[in-house]
Design an enzyme around this catalytic site. Structure first.
Site, PDB file in Angstrom:
ATOM      1  N   TYR A  99      -5.188  31.964  44.224  1.00  0.00           N
ATOM      2  CA  TYR A  99      -6.242  32.341  43.209  1.00  0.00           C
ATOM      3  C   TYR A  99      -6.080  34.087  42.620  1.00  0.00           C
ATOM      4  O   TYR A  99      -5.102  34.535  43.261  1.00  0.00           O
ATOM      5  CB  TYR A  99      -8.052  32.990  44.334  1.00  0.00           C
ATOM      6  N   TYR A 138      -2.165  25.019  49.630  1.00  0.00           N
ATOM      7  CA  TYR A 138      -1.766  26.042  49.887  1.00  0.00           C
ATOM      8  C   TYR A 138      -0.836  26.006  51.665  1.00  0.00           C
ATOM      9  O   TYR A 138      -1.726  25.628  52.130  1.00  0.00           O
ATOM     10  CB  TYR A 138      -1.695  27.505  49.945  1.00  0.00           C
ATOM     11  N   ARG A 148      -3.234  23.850  53.584  1.00  0.00           N
ATOM     12  CA  ARG A 148      -5.423  23.850  53.106  1.00  0.00           C
ATOM     13  C   ARG A 148      -4.725  22.367  52.492  1.00  0.00           C
ATOM     14  O   ARG A 148      -4.049  22.684  51.118  1.00  0.00           O
ATOM     15  CB  ARG A 148      -5.720  24.934  51.978  1.00  0.00           C
ATOM     16  N   HIS A 151      -8.339  21.382  46.829  1.00  0.00           N
ATOM     17  CA  HIS A 151     -10.417  21.298  47.403  1.00  0.00           C
ATOM     18  C   HIS A 151     -10.219  22.789  46.011  1.00  0.00           C
ATOM     19  O   HIS A 151      -9.737  23.666  44.900  1.00  0.00           O
ATOM     20  CB  HIS A 151      -9.753  22.044  48.009  1.00  0.00           C
ATOM     21  N   HIS A 153     -13.922  24.404  45.308  1.00  0.00           N
ATOM     22  CA  HIS A 153     -14.860  25.385  45.749  1.00  0.00           C
ATOM     23  C   HIS A 153     -16.486  24.953  44.879  1.00  0.00           C
ATOM     24  O   HIS A 153     -16.355  25.321  43.943  1.00  0.00           O
ATOM     25  CB  HIS A 153     -15.046  26.516  46.561  1.00  0.00           C
TER      26      HIS A 153
END
Lengths: 224, 197
Positions: A99, A138, A148, A151, A153
């Site tokens: 991110y 990741y 994870r 995905h 959000h």
């Protein structure tokens, strides 16, 4: 004995979930107090249409690394009625699973052409469209090798609608060990973006992710 | 059977999911945790007693819950909520939205607002929604300690008496209050179910 509401479950192998999940059952809200739990958020003015394109920092800038994808869908209430004019925010990791958020200390590779955050407003039919890069998975828990899955959000707000959720990808090998996916149980399928082909368009593929806002939160939708 | 028939034509709601740790900070740019001041250089202010509520959100270990997104919602000094169905209410305060949002980096917050009024048999209260990594949205309502209307409040009535104190905003000095939100474990704050209710 007063009847109680849901027991929120702890996401398996999720430390933060363990630290922050209430242990007591939720209390049901009596009718006399129900309306007071539905906030009415003031509108955000002047969103730039370019904010829905996450594949570039700004028009004319180079495209981010990875597979460009289109994410489309419709925001509805439980009866299929469109939810118009709601602010839809998305954020996702870059191709490498990183991110751009200043608190992401994973050390994974950054992409200077990818911020991974975008906003738009649903149209009169409740529809929205984003362009982004297919996010990378990741490693979330190196100690137990738990990843994870890929995905994106989503946050939907404006008027009284509030929903925070995530869109997942069908067949991701890490889906089944994801703490929140496990909590979703048999209804997980509604959180998967349905892949479709985008012939003659500059995308690797498209994903249809329709969002249904449940509960009594959409009380004011018809007034929008 | 009646129950299931009623539900049969409904779509399955999208599952809520955790907000995760990386909600973009810039999405909060237009947000405010100060409802007491009118923006854009306007001299007018909302009616009522200006107050400051200092607070914090803690986890099961007593540590501050960093990075949570807080949403506040309340009635104005006359007990009126600003919703689309009452725009013609003469008691709407044009300088007060009743809505505040704040992402706290360390788990502390200071809400500047005006003290909400009574709304029918509802005691003055502030609705708080918490979005955090690791959980779905949780909601609660905070009250003012020693307010005479608390005894009759229909929401407080459903909370066991020994837990009500945990929802009380306590006065620390003139116009200043304090509340500690404990998300889990000992002295856990009571939360409410706004999906099933």
């Amino acid at each position: 004995m007063t009847k109680l509401g849901r027991q929120i479950e702890i996401g398996p192998t999720d430390n933060t979930s363990n630290e922050r999940t209430p242990r007591n059952r939720l209390h049901l809200i009596p009718d006399a107090a129900r309306a007071s739990f539905v906030p009415w958020a003031p509108r955000i003015q002047g969103l730039d249409p370019a904010e829905a394109d996450l594949t570039r920092l700004a028009p004319g800038r180079p495209r981010a690394e990875g597979d460009p994808i289109k994410v489309t869908g419709k925001v509805m209430d439980e009866f299929g009625r469109p939810i118009r004019n709601s602010i839809i925010e998305i954020w996702n990791a870059n191709k490498f699973g990183r991110y751009s958020h200043i608190e992401d200390h994973s050390g994974l590779q950054l992409d200077p052409n990818f911020l991974g955050l975008g906003r738009t407003v649903s149209n009169d039919q409740g529809e929205y469209e984003f362009w982004t890069i297919r996010p990378g998975a990741y490693l979330a828990r190196p100690d137990i090798n738990r990843w994870r899955p890929k995905h994106i959000h989503f946050s939907i707000r404006g008027g009284s609608s509030r929903l925070i959720t995530q869109m997942y990808f069908d067949g991701d090998e890490h889906n089944d060990t994801d703490p929140m996916r496990i909590l979703m149980g048999d209804n997980f399928h509604v959180n998967i973006g349905k892949e479709y082909e985008t012939p003659d368009e500059d995308f690797d593929s498209g994903y249809q992710f329709d969002i249904v806002i449940g509960g009594k939160n959409p009380t004011f939708f018809e007034n929008i | 059977m009646t129950h299931s028939n009623k539900k049969i034509n409904r779509l399955i709601p999208t599952n809520e999911d955790t907000i995760g740790p990386y909600y973009p900070i810039s999405f909060c740019d237009g947000d405010s945790i100060d409802m007491a001041t009118t923006k854009n250089g306007i001299i007018f202010k909302p009616e009522g007693e200006q107050i400051k509520v200092n607070g914090c959100v803690r986890d099961i270990n007593g540590n501050l819950a960093n990075g949570v997104l807080l949403e506040f919602w309340q009635a104005n000094a006359k007990g009126v909520y600003r919703t689309p169905d009452n725009i013609n209410d003469p008691d709407i305060d044009p300088w007060f939205t009743g809505y505040g949002r704040y992402r706290t980096m360390d788990g502390n917050f200071t809400l500047k607002t005006i003290k909400p009024g009574r709304c029918g048999d509802r005691a003055p209260n502030i609705t708080l929604t918490i979005f955090s990594d690791g959980i779905m949205r949780v909601v609660t309502q905070l009250f003012f300690e020693n307010d005479p209307a608390n005894d009759q409040d229909p929401l407080l009535q459903v909370v066991p008496e020994d837990l009500r104190e945990r929802l009380m905003i306590k006065k620390t000095k003139e116009n200043e209050y304090f509340i500690e939100i404990i998300m889990a474990g000992e002295n856990e704050t009571p939360f409410f179910d706004d999906l099933l209710s």
